[in-house]
Motif scaffolding. Structure first.
Motif, PDB file in Angstrom:
ATOM      1  N   GLY A 174       0.857  -1.182   0.023  1.00  0.00           N
ATOM      2  CA  GLY A 174       0.112   0.095   0.070  1.00  0.00           C
ATOM      3  C   GLY A 174       0.667   1.158   0.021  1.00  0.00           C
ATOM      4  O   GLY A 174       0.404   2.136  -0.836  1.00  0.00           O
ATOM      5  N   LEU A 205      -6.735   5.358  -2.001  1.00  0.00           N
ATOM      6  CA  LEU A 205      -5.838   4.816  -0.929  1.00  0.00           C
ATOM      7  C   LEU A 205      -6.262   5.379   0.371  1.00  0.00           C
ATOM      8  O   LEU A 205      -6.320   4.644   1.369  1.00  0.00           O
ATOM      9  CB  LEU A 205      -4.372   5.252  -1.257  1.00  0.00           C
ATOM     10  N   LEU A 209      -7.046   1.938   2.431  1.00  0.00           N
ATOM     11  CA  LEU A 209      -5.737   1.297   3.015  1.00  0.00           C
ATOM     12  C   LEU A 209      -5.818   0.890   4.314  1.00  0.00           C
ATOM     13  O   LEU A 209      -5.603  -0.311   4.629  1.00  0.00           O
ATOM     14  CB  LEU A 209      -4.264   2.258   2.737  1.00  0.00           C
ATOM     15  N   MET A 225      -8.272  -0.593  -3.450  1.00  0.00           N
ATOM     16  CA  MET A 225      -6.863  -0.480  -3.374  1.00  0.00           C
ATOM     17  C   MET A 225      -6.040  -1.019  -4.600  1.00  0.00           C
ATOM     18  O   MET A 225      -5.081  -0.714  -5.258  1.00  0.00           O
ATOM     19  CB  MET A 225      -6.297  -1.346  -2.110  1.00  0.00           C
TER      20      MET A 225
END
Length: 371
Positions: A174, A205, A209, A225
């Protein structure tokens, strides 16, 4: 002049694998790692392919794929003469497939195959980029190969493949996505197209995340994601990257630090270096405004500080090491490799598009500051 070249057809969502069912009577080379083979994940792909196809599996992909592994894959490709090559797995498996295609074609050993990428992590963006990172163990360095010939023809984004990714890998990959988006946004090759891709990647994101880290089976967040990773990959494939990646490649090649983690540890230090140029600082701030981290009434300096705090908060929330020392790497070992890392960073291809010129002294300072 703004240029954008997006060759790859992207199929995203629950029915992405339907594309495979259309393939008939072809010779297929499926590139993956042993883990994917042993845990049966590879059957998800094989079962989606028609029985009229001839499928050969090369399952020797490893983290930080080496020249030797790619060479073994080239030998298999020469024997199989595939019509289709599928890169299935994380960035390392996809980069291995790219390396096989790159070197086999360069020596006219195979005809150009259809290239399909199926990522199982949301991080590298390798499924839609024209670059691959190959490791040279002898020199303890990573080398970037770049060619439009290794751009995938088709990328299949099935979020179900990411549901079992462990939290630590979710965190590292990530942060790799965030690094791609941020570096592309300020890179020399940035334009309105890459900016839009970076902005959307960061927006997704921020939303997804931490939920992915806390609950890996959250399909909606995994979908966001997966798409953020691909968007960020498209962004840097257009705009380029920068010194963050140039140094991270050396930390990975020398000390086997996961790539996304190396990027994350460097991010705020690189932002500080780049922001000594006021125009670059304003560009970082523009992203912070766009994704609504701060109001547009705030100063660029404050906007960048909030962006940096987001990075630090994400890392702390995901229990990521914040420096090299905390990973058990001895200072004397680190110092011993310092000059080699600096020299190799200066030769790294990502440095070509870094927004602010940088030399030996500044790279060394950044490396020292993250220890």
């Amino acid at each position: 002049m703004s240029n954008v070249y997006i060759k790859t057809k992207v199929c995203s969502g629950h029915y992405a694998m339907e594309y495979l069912r259309k393939i008939r009577r072809r010779k297929i080379l499926l590139v993956c790692d042993k883990f994917m083979m042993e845990n049966g994940s590879v059957n998800y792909i094989i079962d989606a392919l028609d029985s009229s196809n001839v499928i050969e599996t090369f399952d020797r992909a490893i983290p930080d794929p080496t020249i030797q592994v790619v060479g073994e894959g080239v030998n298999v490709a020469c024997r199989v003469k595939p019509d289709v090559i599928i890169g299935f797995g994380g960035g390392s498996a996809i980069d291995t497939a790219k390396g096989i295609i790159y070197f086999a074609e360069a020596r006219n050993l195979i005809e150009k195959p259809e290239f399909i990428t199926i990522p199982t992590t949301s991080g590298t963006g390798s499924e839609v980029t024209s670059v691959a990172v190959i490791t040279d163990p002898e020199n303890k360095s990573k080398h970037l190969i770049a060619s439009d010939g290794i751009l995938a023809d088709v990328a299949l984004l099935d979020p179900k493949l990411t549901l079992t990714v462990p939290p630590v890998v979710t965190a590292n990959t990530g942060m790799d996505v965030l690094t791609h988006a941020l570096e592309a946004y300020v890179a020399k090759g940035a334009n309105v197209f890459s900016d839009a891709l970076s902005e959307k990647a960061v927006e997704l994101l921020i939303k997804a995340l931490l939920p992915c880290y806390c609950d890996g089976r959250n399909l909606e967040s995994r979908t966001f994601m997966h798409e953020a990773s691909t968007l960020a990959g498209m962004a840097f494939n257009t705009a380029g990257l920068g010194v963050n990646h140039s140094i991270a490649h050396q930390l990975g090649g020398t000390f086997h630090i996961p790539h996304g983690l190396a990027n994350a540890i460097l991010l705020n230090k690189v932002i500080d270096y780049n922001c000594k140029n006021s125009d670059i600082r304003k560009k970082y701030a523009a992203l912070a405004y766009k994704v609504m981290l701060v109001s547009m009434d705030e100063s660029p300096k404050l906007a960048v500080n909030v962006l940096k705090e987001l990075i630090s908060t994400l890392m702390r929330s995901m229990n990521m090491p914040e420096n090299i020392r905390s990973m058990g790497i001895k200072k004397e070992d680190y110092d011993k490799q310092m000059q080699n890392m600096v020299d190799n960073a200066l030769m790294d291809n990502c440095l070509k598009t870094t927004p602010r010129e940088i030399g030996t002294g500044a790279i060394k300072e950044i490396l020292e500051s993250v220890y």
